[in-house]
Scaffold this motif. Sequence first.
Motif, PDB file in Angstrom:
ATOM      1  N   ASN A 279      -0.656  -4.293  35.974  1.00  0.00           N
ATOM      2  CA  ASN A 279      -0.780  -2.970  35.361  1.00  0.00           C
ATOM      3  C   ASN A 279      -1.923  -2.142  35.922  1.00  0.00           C
ATOM      4  OD1 ASN A 279       1.436  -3.013  33.543  1.00  0.00           O
ATOM      5  ND2 ASN A 279       0.320  -4.500  32.311  1.00  0.00           N
TER       6      ASN A 279
ATOM      7  N   PHE B 150      -5.108   0.776  35.559  1.00  0.00           N
ATOM      8  CA  PHE B 150      -6.296   0.794  34.700  1.00  0.00           C
ATOM      9  C   PHE B 150      -6.159   1.722  33.499  1.00  0.00           C
ATOM     10  CE2 PHE B 150      -7.026   4.474  37.376  1.00  0.00           C
ATOM     11  CZ  PHE B 150      -7.515   5.394  36.472  1.00  0.00           C
ATOM     12  N   ASN B 151      -5.227   2.679  33.579  1.00  0.00           N
ATOM     13  CA  ASN B 151      -5.250   3.743  32.570  1.00  0.00           C
ATOM     14  C   ASN B 151      -4.579   3.364  31.248  1.00  0.00           C
ATOM     15  OD1 ASN B 151      -2.868   3.707  34.024  1.00  0.00           O
ATOM     16  ND2 ASN B 151      -2.496   5.896  33.811  1.00  0.00           N
TER      17      ASN B 151
ATOM     18  N   LYS C 245      -1.215  -9.166  34.200  1.00  0.00           N
ATOM     19  CA  LYS C 245      -2.479  -8.957  34.912  1.00  0.00           C
ATOM     20  C   LYS C 245      -2.879  -7.493  34.802  1.00  0.00           C
ATOM     21  CE  LYS C 245      -4.425  -7.661  38.697  1.00  0.00           C
ATOM     22  NZ  LYS C 245      -5.705  -7.335  38.116  1.00  0.00           N
TER      23      LYS C 245
ATOM     24  N   ALA D 298      -5.446  -4.193  35.134  1.00  0.00           N
ATOM     25  CA  ALA D 298      -6.466  -3.810  36.124  1.00  0.00           C
ATOM     26  C   ALA D 298      -7.814  -4.352  35.655  1.00  0.00           C
ATOM     27  CB  ALA D 298      -6.515  -2.301  36.242  1.00  0.00           C
TER      28      ALA D 298
ATOM     29  N   GLY E 146      -8.382 -10.372  35.348  1.00  0.00           N
ATOM     30  CA  GLY E 146      -9.254  -9.995  36.463  1.00  0.00           C
ATOM     31  C   GLY E 146      -8.495 -10.009  37.772  1.00  0.00           C
ATOM     32  N   PRO E 147      -9.220 -10.159  38.887  1.00  0.00           N
ATOM     33  CA  PRO E 147      -8.564 -10.100  40.208  1.00  0.00           C
ATOM     34  C   PRO E 147      -7.416 -11.103  40.336  1.00  0.00           C
ATOM     35  CG  PRO E 147     -10.949 -10.045  40.432  1.00  0.00           C
ATOM     36  CD  PRO E 147     -10.672 -10.323  38.984  1.00  0.00           C
TER      37      PRO E 147
ATOM     38  N   PHE F 161       5.265  -4.040  38.905  1.00  0.00           N
ATOM     39  CA  PHE F 161       3.950  -3.519  39.278  1.00  0.00           C
ATOM     40  C   PHE F 161       3.818  -2.064  38.844  1.00  0.00           C
ATOM     41  CE2 PHE F 161       1.737  -0.733  42.269  1.00  0.00           C
ATOM     42  CZ  PHE F 161       0.449  -1.250  42.208  1.00  0.00           C
ATOM     43  N   THR F 162       2.665  -1.706  38.304  1.00  0.00           N
ATOM     44  CA  THR F 162       2.322  -0.302  38.056  1.00  0.00           C
ATOM     45  C   THR F 162       0.968  -0.033  38.679  1.00  0.00           C
ATOM     46  OG1 THR F 162       3.557  -0.176  35.993  1.00  0.00           O
ATOM     47  CG2 THR F 162       1.826   1.440  36.300  1.00  0.00           C
TER      48      THR F 162
ATOM     49  N   SER G 250      -1.043   2.412  42.139  1.00  0.00           N
ATOM     50  CA  SER G 250      -0.970   3.455  43.172  1.00  0.00           C
ATOM     51  C   SER G 250       0.153   3.162  44.164  1.00  0.00           C
ATOM     52  CB  SER G 250      -2.303   3.530  43.899  1.00  0.00           C
ATOM     53  OG  SER G 250      -2.560   2.308  44.538  1.00  0.00           O
TER      54      SER G 250
ATOM     55  N   THR H 184      -0.958   0.491  46.853  1.00  0.00           N
ATOM     56  CA  THR H 184      -0.852  -0.921  46.466  1.00  0.00           C
ATOM     57  C   THR H 184       0.610  -1.319  46.340  1.00  0.00           C
ATOM     58  OG1 THR H 184      -2.881  -0.606  45.182  1.00  0.00           O
ATOM     59  CG2 THR H 184      -1.739  -2.674  44.862  1.00  0.00           C
TER      60      THR H 184
ATOM     61  N   TYR I  92       1.981  -1.974  49.724  1.00  0.00           N
ATOM     62  CA  TYR I  92       1.451  -3.237  50.254  1.00  0.00           C
ATOM     63  C   TYR I  92       2.207  -4.421  49.650  1.00  0.00           C
ATOM     64  CZ  TYR I  92      -1.490  -7.337  50.618  1.00  0.00           C
ATOM     65  OH  TYR I  92      -1.919  -8.621  50.836  1.00  0.00           O
ATOM     66  N   LEU I  93       2.393  -4.383  48.333  1.00  0.00           N
ATOM     67  CA  LEU I  93       3.058  -5.518  47.676  1.00  0.00           C
ATOM     68  C   LEU I  93       4.508  -5.640  48.140  1.00  0.00           C
ATOM     69  CD1 LEU I  93       1.671  -5.241  44.033  1.00  0.00           C
ATOM     70  CD2 LEU I  93       0.895  -6.728  45.874  1.00  0.00           C
TER      71      LEU I  93
ATOM     72  N   ASP J 106       2.709   6.517  41.734  1.00  0.00           N
ATOM     73  CA  ASP J 106       2.181   7.805  41.289  1.00  0.00           C
ATOM     74  C   ASP J 106       3.196   8.948  41.442  1.00  0.00           C
ATOM     75  OD1 ASP J 106       0.148   7.219  44.037  1.00  0.00           O
ATOM     76  OD2 ASP J 106       1.775   8.672  44.096  1.00  0.00           O
TER      77      ASP J 106
ATOM     78  N   CYS K 199       0.046   8.737  34.420  1.00  0.00           N
ATOM     79  CA  CYS K 199       0.973   8.843  35.549  1.00  0.00           C
ATOM     80  C   CYS K 199       1.967   9.970  35.331  1.00  0.00           C
ATOM     81  CB  CYS K 199       1.701   7.526  35.733  1.00  0.00           C
ATOM     82  SG  CYS K 199       2.474   6.945  34.221  1.00  0.00           S
TER      83      CYS K 199
ATOM     84  N   HIS L 158      11.842   5.075  32.258  1.00  0.00           N
ATOM     85  CA  HIS L 158      10.555   5.455  32.837  1.00  0.00           C
ATOM     86  C   HIS L 158      10.514   4.932  34.264  1.00  0.00           C
ATOM     87  CE1 HIS L 158       6.359   6.299  33.349  1.00  0.00           C
ATOM     88  NE2 HIS L 158       6.055   5.029  33.512  1.00  0.00           N
TER      89      HIS L 158
HETATM   90  P1  NAP Z   1      -4.193   0.278  41.863  1.00  0.00           P
HETATM   91  O1  NAP Z   1      -5.527   0.339  42.463  1.00  0.00           O
HETATM   92  O2  NAP Z   1      -3.019   0.330  42.762  1.00  0.00           O
HETATM   93  O3  NAP Z   1      -4.181  -1.038  40.967  1.00  0.00           O
HETATM   94  C1  NAP Z   1      -3.094  -1.344  40.138  1.00  0.00           C
HETATM   95  C2  NAP Z   1      -3.074  -2.825  39.840  1.00  0.00           C
HETATM   96  O4  NAP Z   1      -2.796  -3.529  41.038  1.00  0.00           O
HETATM   97  C3  NAP Z   1      -4.384  -3.379  39.305  1.00  0.00           C
HETATM   98  O5  NAP Z   1      -4.097  -4.327  38.302  1.00  0.00           O
HETATM   99  C4  NAP Z   1      -4.984  -4.071  40.519  1.00  0.00           C
HETATM  100  O6  NAP Z   1      -5.832  -5.135  40.178  1.00  0.00           O
HETATM  101  C5  NAP Z   1      -3.725  -4.603  41.182  1.00  0.00           C
HETATM  102  N1  NAP Z   1      -3.864  -4.925  42.588  1.00  0.00           N
HETATM  103  C6  NAP Z   1      -4.510  -4.239  43.540  1.00  0.00           C
HETATM  104  N2  NAP Z   1      -4.358  -4.845  44.729  1.00  0.00           N
HETATM  105  C7  NAP Z   1      -3.590  -5.949  44.527  1.00  0.00           C
HETATM  106  C8  NAP Z   1      -3.085  -6.991  45.352  1.00  0.00           C
HETATM  107  N3  NAP Z   1      -3.339  -7.025  46.649  1.00  0.00           N
HETATM  108  N4  NAP Z   1      -2.332  -7.958  44.792  1.00  0.00           N
HETATM  109  C9  NAP Z   1      -2.049  -7.935  43.470  1.00  0.00           C
HETATM  110  N5  NAP Z   1      -2.517  -6.977  42.630  1.00  0.00           N
HETATM  111  C10 NAP Z   1      -3.265  -5.984  43.149  1.00  0.00           C
HETATM  112  O7  NAP Z   1      -3.967   1.456  40.820  1.00  0.00           O
HETATM  113  P2  NAP Z   1      -4.933   1.937  39.636  1.00  0.00           P
HETATM  114  O8  NAP Z   1      -6.087   2.654  40.254  1.00  0.00           O
HETATM  115  O9  NAP Z   1      -5.201   0.838  38.670  1.00  0.00           O
HETATM  116  O10 NAP Z   1      -3.990   2.963  38.871  1.00  0.00           O
HETATM  117  C11 NAP Z   1      -3.891   4.332  39.179  1.00  0.00           C
HETATM  118  C12 NAP Z   1      -2.566   4.666  39.787  1.00  0.00           C
HETATM  119  O11 NAP Z   1      -1.517   4.110  39.011  1.00  0.00           O
HETATM  120  C13 NAP Z   1      -2.296   6.153  39.820  1.00  0.00           C
HETATM  121  O12 NAP Z   1      -1.861   6.487  41.099  1.00  0.00           O
HETATM  122  C14 NAP Z   1      -1.177   6.366  38.801  1.00  0.00           C
HETATM  123  O13 NAP Z   1      -0.317   7.417  39.100  1.00  0.00           O
HETATM  124  C15 NAP Z   1      -0.478   5.067  38.835  1.00  0.00           C
HETATM  125  N6  NAP Z   1       0.184   4.810  37.565  1.00  0.00           N
HETATM  126  C16 NAP Z   1       1.542   4.826  37.532  1.00  0.00           C
HETATM  127  C17 NAP Z   1       2.194   4.592  36.327  1.00  0.00           C
HETATM  128  C18 NAP Z   1       3.688   4.569  36.254  1.00  0.00           C
HETATM  129  O14 NAP Z   1       4.200   4.138  35.234  1.00  0.00           O
HETATM  130  N7  NAP Z   1       4.410   5.010  37.258  1.00  0.00           N
HETATM  131  C19 NAP Z   1       1.466   4.337  35.163  1.00  0.00           C
HETATM  132  C20 NAP Z   1       0.090   4.338  35.237  1.00  0.00           C
HETATM  133  C21 NAP Z   1      -0.543   4.578  36.442  1.00  0.00           C
HETATM  134  P3  NAP Z   1      -7.439  -5.005  40.189  1.00  0.00           P
HETATM  135  O15 NAP Z   1      -7.772  -3.972  39.189  1.00  0.00           O
HETATM  136  O16 NAP Z   1      -7.875  -6.368  39.813  1.00  0.00           O
HETATM  137  O17 NAP Z   1      -7.797  -4.603  41.587  1.00  0.00           O
END
Ligand code: NAP
Length: 516
Positions: A156, A158-159, A182, A184, A214-215, A231-232, A234, A237, A240-241, A259, A296, A477
């Motif tokens: 998930n 962070f928001n 998991k 953020a 956590g991580p 996954f939710t 950016s 990320t 990448y996944l 996003d 989002c 959604h």
């Molecule tokens: P993010 O940096 O992509 O992180 C999202 C999640 O991915 C976090 O739990 C993060 O864990 C995890 N993560 C990062 N790298 C990873 C990897 N290599 N392997 C596994 N997990 C990994 O995004 P964010 O900054 O938390 O969220 C902001 C973005 O989310 C915005 O762009 C927003 O638009 C989008 N969003 C979309 C929705 C939707 O429903 N479409 C809803 C909410 C937010 P860590 O925190 O431990 O690094």
Amino acid sequence: MITLRSHVSGAFAAGQGTPRPLFNPTTGEAVAQTSTEGLDFGGALAFARTQGGPTLRAMTFAERGALILAISKAIHAHRDELLGLATLNGGNTRGDAKFDVDGATGTLAWYGKLGAKLGDRRYFVDGEEPTRLAANPRFVGQHVRVPRHGVAVHINAFNFPGWGFGEKAAVALLAGMPVVCKPATSTALVTARMFEILVESGVVPEGVLSLVAGPPGDLLKHMGPQDVLAFTGSSDTGSYLRTKAGLLERGVRINVEADSLNAAVLGPDLDSDSDAWHLFVRETAKDMTQKAGQKCTAIRRIFVPRDSVAEAREHLIAEIQRTRVGDPALSEVRMGPLATEQQLRDVSAGIAKLSERARFVYGDGGRGELVGVDEGGYFVGPTLLEAESVDAGVVHELEVFGPVQTILPYDGTAAQACEAIARGTGGLVSSVYSDDKAFVGDMVMGLAPYHGRLHLGHSKIAEHSPGPGTVMPQMVHGGPGRAGGGEELGGERGLDFYLQRCAVQGLKPLLAKILG
Ligand code: NAP
């Protein structure tokens, strides 16, 4: 200092090594810490698959629904404490915190009730009657949808540490799959406390819910072909996944919620006397300031007919000005800080980029005037920009994840608005405010291929609208393109991600006996 614990293989566990701090975004002080280093994620996934999976699959939809309702109630019983933690670790006002925490319990409760409606079945059989497949009427086929035998890993953003957990877990559990959640790391305090509450309550059977607080470490490396990853986060990320984490090679089913440059369109038919005009102003301003724009689904691009720009700008500014910004713990404050220092850096850099193609008409990307805060914290005041026209380059490309919106004057035709919105390359939700049937019809047909959801603001329902930012469990959604191409919720539809559809063909009475 609170130390967060993961919940894996049926027990709470804190990681080793140097923990990562979690901050209070209002002050910048560390309030908690967490580590997942050294935790056995391979063992954790195996435990969920072998303990939680069979338990859930043995339950009927009604029994799973009862479990989900019990989860919702257990969390709701600690509502005030959780709202406080959302303020402490997320910078949420009480209203923002309710949006997250009540959003979680509300969505869980909705799916709990859906479970009751689905009744005593454990899986789905498509259609009342099987399909005849040969000249001999006894050779027939029917599709079944059964829960996968793996684990659902939920990552998930962070928001929404509360809602993100609840909305995903509700659907997976009802489908019959165990969950590893998991959140953020930066805002994991709310989710971690929810798990403590659930374990203390004793409502959740062994292996049904696990937490990585956590991580992610090597969590994803242990996922296999019966597992699913929702996954939710950016787009970066998500990409990448999808492409580099080796999940496709191992056959893991993936859903990405990323996003979106959500738009609001003011129809050319509306004047400032109409209810729909005021709805447009209210909902657009709310999306800028609710959760400090860190949703989002928040409106980022505001399309206004060129002739109406001056009046719409004036009304939007008047509405935004009503929002007091500052310490989210104060009752008079309606908007708090951004959630993290990284967010502050990203949003500030994003505003600077937008301002190359649009001028500031309210705020300037600075902290602005704050209530109850002298210095420190990750604050950005509401910032409204205005471009010269719809040809605004970066405004259609960059999601600035904060209290930031840009007005884009358009020529009042559905064709131009739709073409410009599509430059965002796929979104979660866009809104059309108009009482003109023909205009709305053209907008819906023009926008639907690019969106997961459309919100139509009309004078006749202006008092009943929750706004585009509220994701309701009944409705899908997700969104195509940059929004990730995923789909969640949507009532019963959401269950499909966790189910395998299998065509079963053979002797008619045998099928009737087996499938019921
Ligand atoms: P993010 O940096 O992509 O992180 C999202 C999640 O991915 C976090 O739990 C993060 O864990 C995890 N993560 C990062 N790298 C990873 C990897 N290599 N392997 C596994 N997990 C990994 O995004 P964010 O900054 O938390 O969220 C902001 C973005 O989310 C915005 O762009 C927003 O638009 C989008 N969003 C979309 C929705 C939707 O429903 N479409 C809803 C909410 C937010 P860590 O925190 O431990 O690094």
